[in-house]
Design a protein around this motif. Structure first.
Motif, PDB file in Angstrom:
ATOM      1  N   VAL A   1       0.843  -1.188   0.000  1.00  0.00           N
ATOM      2  CA  VAL A   1       0.000   0.000   0.000  1.00  0.00           C
ATOM      3  C   VAL A   1       0.883   1.244   0.000  1.00  0.00           C
ATOM      4  CG1 VAL A   1      -1.778   1.280   1.234  1.00  0.00           C
ATOM      5  CG2 VAL A   1      -1.800  -1.212   1.257  1.00  0.00           C
ATOM      6  N   THR A   2       0.631   2.160  -0.924  1.00  0.00           N
ATOM      7  CA  THR A   2       1.435   3.376  -1.024  1.00  0.00           C
ATOM      8  C   THR A   2       1.016   4.394   0.028  1.00  0.00           C
ATOM      9  OG1 THR A   2      -0.076   4.452  -2.579  1.00  0.00           O
ATOM     10  CG2 THR A   2       1.605   2.989  -3.510  1.00  0.00           C
ATOM     11  N   GLU A   3       1.836   5.442   0.184  1.00  0.00           N
ATOM     12  CA  GLU A   3       1.510   6.510   1.130  1.00  0.00           C
ATOM     13  C   GLU A   3       0.224   7.221   0.709  1.00  0.00           C
ATOM     14  OE1 GLU A   3       2.899   7.157   4.031  1.00  0.00           O
ATOM     15  OE2 GLU A   3       4.155   5.395   3.687  1.00  0.00           O
ATOM     16  N   GLU A   4       0.057   7.389  -0.590  1.00  0.00           N
ATOM     17  CA  GLU A   4      -1.161   8.034  -1.108  1.00  0.00           C
ATOM     18  C   GLU A   4      -2.400   7.209  -0.752  1.00  0.00           C
ATOM     19  OE1 GLU A   4      -3.157   9.429  -5.382  1.00  0.00           O
ATOM     20  OE2 GLU A   4      -1.129   8.577  -5.316  1.00  0.00           O
ATOM     21  N   LEU A  20      -4.765  -8.742 -22.684  1.00  0.00           N
ATOM     22  CA  LEU A  20      -4.019  -8.615 -23.934  1.00  0.00           C
ATOM     23  C   LEU A  20      -2.560  -8.222 -23.711  1.00  0.00           C
ATOM     24  CD1 LEU A  20      -6.649  -6.808 -26.173  1.00  0.00           C
ATOM     25  CD2 LEU A  20      -6.107  -9.232 -26.084  1.00  0.00           C
ATOM     26  N   CYS A  21      -2.370  -7.099 -23.011  1.00  0.00           N
ATOM     27  CA  CYS A  21      -0.994  -6.591 -22.869  1.00  0.00           C
ATOM     28  C   CYS A  21      -0.380  -6.926 -21.528  1.00  0.00           C
ATOM     29  CB  CYS A  21      -0.975  -5.077 -23.077  1.00  0.00           C
ATOM     30  SG  CYS A  21      -1.890  -4.173 -21.803  1.00  0.00           S
ATOM     31  N   GLU A  22      -1.174  -7.552 -20.635  1.00  0.00           N
ATOM     32  CA  GLU A  22      -0.715  -7.962 -19.306  1.00  0.00           C
ATOM     33  C   GLU A  22      -0.324  -6.778 -18.421  1.00  0.00           C
ATOM     34  OE1 GLU A  22       2.267 -10.949 -19.666  1.00  0.00           O
ATOM     35  OE2 GLU A  22       0.850 -12.473 -20.384  1.00  0.00           O
ATOM     36  N   THR A  23      -0.805  -5.569 -18.782  1.00  0.00           N
ATOM     37  CA  THR A  23      -0.577  -4.406 -17.940  1.00  0.00           C
ATOM     38  C   THR A  23      -1.437  -4.511 -16.686  1.00  0.00           C
ATOM     39  OG1 THR A  23      -0.098  -3.004 -19.847  1.00  0.00           O
ATOM     40  CG2 THR A  23      -0.715  -1.880 -17.803  1.00  0.00           C
ATOM     41  N   GLU A  24      -0.883  -4.172 -15.545  1.00  0.00           N
ATOM     42  CA  GLU A  24      -1.622  -4.223 -14.293  1.00  0.00           C
ATOM     43  C   GLU A  24      -2.144  -2.840 -13.926  1.00  0.00           C
ATOM     44  OE1 GLU A  24       0.618  -5.965 -11.149  1.00  0.00           O
ATOM     45  OE2 GLU A  24       0.339  -8.021 -11.872  1.00  0.00           O
ATOM     46  N   ALA A  25      -3.365  -2.807 -13.408  1.00  0.00           N
ATOM     47  CA  ALA A  25      -3.965  -1.561 -12.947  1.00  0.00           C
ATOM     48  C   ALA A  25      -4.475  -1.772 -11.527  1.00  0.00           C
ATOM     49  CB  ALA A  25      -5.110  -1.134 -13.861  1.00  0.00           C
ATOM     50  N   THR A  26      -4.293  -0.772 -10.677  1.00  0.00           N
ATOM     51  CA  THR A  26      -4.743  -0.883  -9.290  1.00  0.00           C
ATOM     52  C   THR A  26      -6.007  -0.064  -9.072  1.00  0.00           C
ATOM     53  OG1 THR A  26      -3.334   0.972  -8.600  1.00  0.00           O
ATOM     54  CG2 THR A  26      -2.412  -1.252  -8.439  1.00  0.00           C
ATOM     55  N   PHE A  27      -6.845  -0.521  -8.163  1.00  0.00           N
ATOM     56  CA  PHE A  27      -8.079   0.170  -7.807  1.00  0.00           C
ATOM     57  C   PHE A  27      -8.157   0.247  -6.282  1.00  0.00           C
ATOM     58  CE2 PHE A  27     -12.968  -0.205  -7.529  1.00  0.00           C
ATOM     59  CZ  PHE A  27     -13.076   1.162  -7.331  1.00  0.00           C
ATOM     60  N   PRO A  28      -7.608   1.305  -5.680  1.00  0.00           N
ATOM     61  CA  PRO A  28      -7.676   1.439  -4.217  1.00  0.00           C
ATOM     62  C   PRO A  28      -9.120   1.703  -3.784  1.00  0.00           C
ATOM     63  CG  PRO A  28      -5.987   2.880  -5.185  1.00  0.00           C
ATOM     64  CD  PRO A  28      -6.849   2.396  -6.301  1.00  0.00           C
ATOM     65  N   ARG A  29      -9.588   0.979  -2.777  1.00  0.00           N
ATOM     66  CA  ARG A  29     -10.934   1.182  -2.246  1.00  0.00           C
ATOM     67  C   ARG A  29     -10.872   2.215  -1.122  1.00  0.00           C
ATOM     68  NH1 ARG A  29     -14.509  -2.575  -3.972  1.00  0.00           N
ATOM     69  NH2 ARG A  29     -15.939  -0.840  -3.533  1.00  0.00           N
TER      70      ARG A  29
END
Length: 539
Positions: A1-4, A20-29
């Motif tokens: 978990v980042t400081e933000e 497709l591109c295996e890029t990861e995206a995060t979704f902080p709740r």
């Protein structure tokens, strides 16, 4: 978990990976309202958090409702009516507690209401099946009996009162106790009633169609509900297997390229000639033939009233089956119907359908009499029923025609009243190919050799660049593309519909070797896990 993420009080961080591109995206709740004001992203939890903040800022008492079957909302205390009111900001619905059980078809077990002052089992507000064996069996997964369950909440409230002793004014404590007594009396009353005050029938609004279907929250089938079956009329009301039979396209949702302020719908009779030549032409939406036409049946196309997107296309062999389907369609959806079916034993089914869709006339006996009175010839079947209208409403443009004339038709231009064009995204359909392709991606965007060797991600970037140019020149008629490893990028337009399964490719084969068709849909219809980075800014 980042400081933000810590600063935004993120309870957890969800990670998604592009197929497709295996890029990861995060979704902080995030739980911090200040952070949510900035991100403007979230699901039901974030909606409930912000709406509760707004209500409390205006002086209302609120409590957070946690449904153990995976949903949250809030309740707002009404000083005028002296009761807690359900407020689901994610759905935009207020004071419809039957929405979850009766509308969505949720199998509830526990719904817990929590404030800084108390924690309450509010399940009885949201069910009318509390004493049924099946409902109690679901609750027994969490507590051995109701007495044990009540003890947990009683002890929890005692602990809260002890911790807040001396901090809450006496008048406030008396008010809270009075509310709990009134609510307890209400719960005793409704738990044994078995009847909802309102006949809420709409399935879940928020979320993509695929996501809602996976969660079984599209809505109950109200033509055959549990109460009817248990009342002894079940055998009569329960739809036969024949009633439930329907035909549909492999992929039903399609967004026509002609996205103007007006939605153009044309409905024609399903005559023998039409069915033999071009059955899909029985219903056309914004230039796209989209009817699943069958002989001696009913073709139905459902269109999104906000965007003009084709959502569903079905065909049924009787009005009972059609009524069962239409009962699951949310309020406001535009419906086009083309039928050559007459039924003498469909009074109950047709009555329900007519009641739900303003302007639809299915009084076949009266229609046949009218035809006989105004014609020298004897009545000759089929009598075609053509209709365009709206679920739950009777707009001025709603039109219904019953005729024996094969040349009759309905053609309407319906204003969509879009404040802004809906944002669209590409939906992935694996092992699916279009009916036809309109050509390859131009060489200036990517050479044929490069297309053959490119990865899916590289192809997407090239298609995005092509679409940006098309949109800026206001001449785009492309609705997506289809490709597979080692193949070029084939562009598709309106004539690509309906899609079909790729020849020689089974659904269990690796997606890496499959044909994949990507087509634009309104953002709300694309599942969260289908979102791909670097989408073109198409509107």
């Amino acid at each position: 978990v980042t400081e933000e993420e810590k600063a935004g009080r993120a309870s957890r961080v969800e990670v998604y990976k592009c197929k497709l591109c295996e890029t990861e995206a995060t979704f902080p709740r995030y739980n911090s309202p200040r952070t949510l004001f900035q991100t403007r992203r979230g699901r039901c939890g974030e909606f409930a958090n912000l709406f509760g903040t707004y209500c409390r800022a205006l002086g209302f008492d609120t409590r957070y409702i946690l449904d153990f079957t995976d949903h949250v909302w809030i309740e707002v205390w009404s000083h005028r009516t002296r009761r807690w009111i359900c407020a689901d900001s994610c759905e935009g619905v207020i004071d419809e507690p039957g929405m979850y059980e009766k509308g969505w078809g949720k199998k509830l077990n526990y719904a817990i209401g929590a404030t800084k002052d108390s924690v309450v089992d509010v399940t009885r507000r949201y069910t009318r099946k509390f004493h049924e064996d099946e409902f109690q069996a679901r609750r027994r997964e969490f507590a051995p009996d109701e007495e044990s369950s009540e003890n947990v909440f009683r002890l929890a409230n005692q602990t809260i009162r002890q911790q807040q002793f001396g901090k809450i004014p006496k008048g406030r404590l008396e008010e809270l106790d009075a509310r709990m007594k009134m609510e307890a009396a209400f719960f005793v009353k409704v738990a044994s009633s078995g009847v909802w005050d309102s006949d809420y029938k709409e399935g879940r609004i928020s979320g993509s169609l695929a996501w809602k279907a996976a969660r079984n929250e599209l809505g109950e089938v109200h033509s055959v509900n549990e109460e009817t079956i248990k009342s002894g009329a079940g055998k009569k009301a329960k739809a036969s297997e024949e009633d439930k039979k329907s035909e549909s396209f492999l992929v039903e949702s399609f967004y026509p390229s002609s996205r103007h302020e007006n939605l153009i719908i044309k409905v024609r009779p399903p005559s023998d000639k039409m069915l033999a030549k071009s059955p899909r032409e029985c219903i056309r939406v914004s230039g796209v033939p989209c009817a699943v036409a069958v002989s001696n049946g009913i073709s139905i196309v459902v269109v999104d009233e906000a965007s003009g997107c084709i959502l569903q296309s079905r065909a049924y062999l009787n009005w009972s089956g059609a009524g069962t389907f239409l009962a699951t369609v949310p309020l406001g959806r535009i419906v086009a119907i083309s039928s050559n079916l007459l039924e003498k034993k469909s009074e109950e089914a047709t009555h329900d359908i007519v009641g739900a869709i303003g302007g639809l006339n299915l009084d076949f006996d009266s229609l046949k009499s009218s035809v006989l009175e105004n014609s020298v010839k004897k009545f000759v079947s089929p009598l075609f029923t053509l209709f365009v209208g709206q679920i739950g409403y009777h707009p001025k443009w709603a039109t219904c025609i019953q005729t024996c004339d094969e040349s009759e038709s309905i053609q309407l231009s319906i204003e969509l009243n879009l404040s802004a064009p809906p944002k669209v995204m590409l939906r992935s359909e694996f092992n699916i190919v279009p009916a036809v392709v309109s050509g390859r991606l131009p060489e200036q965007n990517m050479s044929l050799k490069t297309q053959m060797e490119a990865t899916n991600h590289q192809k997407r970037l090239a298609f995005n660049a092509y679409m940006e140019n098309q949109i800026s020149s206001a001449k785009s008629s492309v609705v997506g593309y289809t490709t597979k490893p080692g193949a070029p990028i084939y562009l598709i337009r309106n004539d690509a519909f309906p899609f079909r399964r790729a020849d020689g490719v089974c659904s269990t084969k690796s997606e890496k070797d499959s044909w994949v068709t990507y087509h634009f849909l309104p953002e709300a219809l694309v599942p969260d896990d289908d979102i791909i980075t670097f989408e073109p800014s198409v509107t």
